[in-house]
Design a protein around this motif. Structure first.
Motif, mmCIF file in Angstrom:
data_model
loop_
_atom_site.group_PDB
_atom_site.id
_atom_site.type_symbol
_atom_site.label_atom_id
_atom_site.label_comp_id
_atom_site.label_asym_id
_atom_site.label_seq_id
_atom_site.Cartn_x
_atom_site.Cartn_y
_atom_site.Cartn_z
ATOM 1 N N MET A 134 -23.478 20.230 -41.965
ATOM 2 C CA MET A 134 -23.754 20.642 -40.597
ATOM 3 C C MET A 134 -25.081 20.036 -40.144
ATOM 4 S SD MET A 134 -24.066 24.460 -38.990
ATOM 5 C CE MET A 134 -25.729 24.844 -39.452
ATOM 6 N N ARG B 77 -20.821 19.445 -36.590
ATOM 7 C CA ARG B 77 -20.272 19.527 -37.946
ATOM 8 C C ARG B 77 -20.537 18.244 -38.734
ATOM 9 N NH1 ARG B 77 -15.654 22.016 -35.061
ATOM 10 N NH2 ARG B 77 -15.834 24.262 -35.427
ATOM 11 N N LEU C 92 -20.914 27.739 -36.036
ATOM 12 C CA LEU C 92 -20.958 26.861 -37.200
ATOM 13 C C LEU C 92 -21.194 27.641 -38.494
ATOM 14 C CD1 LEU C 92 -23.039 23.969 -35.662
ATOM 15 C CD2 LEU C 92 -20.621 23.870 -36.322
#
Length: 121
Positions: A1, A90, A119
């Motif tokens: 991430m 991502r 996320l």
């Protein structure tokens, strides 16, 4: 991430070198900024607050708490509007550009927090 950062579009214009993806997250195109100034930036206007919410908020600090709840509800109701930002985050760093004057009272702060929550799930 990747890391998500926010920055005023006018500051970005002076030094546009950023790694990762850069998105303009305002509903309206910022005044005094040409398309060439933001070459390579994706305009994600659908991720911005709805026109009615934006007008009601008017960047008034005393409305920010309620605005935050309303905007988060919009994002929860239509998460597909922010999907390109999530997808980019991502895979690497993301910069969210906004035009509001106040760095502590603006929709980009709310959007950033919401994206980070999505996320983390």
């Amino acid at each position: 991430m990747g890391e998500i950062t926010i920055e005023r579009v006018y500051d970005y214009r002076r030094d546009p070198q950023r790694s990762g993806s850069v998105f303009l997250v305002d509903r309206l195109w910022p005044r005094g900024v040409s398309k060439e100034d933001l070459d390579g930036v994706t305009w994600a206007q659908d991720a911005a607050p709805s026109p009615n919410l934006r007008i009601w908020f008017g960047h008034m600090a005393d409305r920010f708490e309620e605005f935050t709840g309303r905007y988060r509800s919009e994002l929860e109701g239509h998460p597909e509007r922010a999907e390109p930002l999530l997808e980019a985050a991502r895979s690497g760093p993301v910069t969210l550009l906004y035009a509001a004057k106040d760095p502590e009272v603006n929709h980009a702060l709310v959007l950033k927090a919401w994206l980070e929550e999505q996320l983390a799930e």
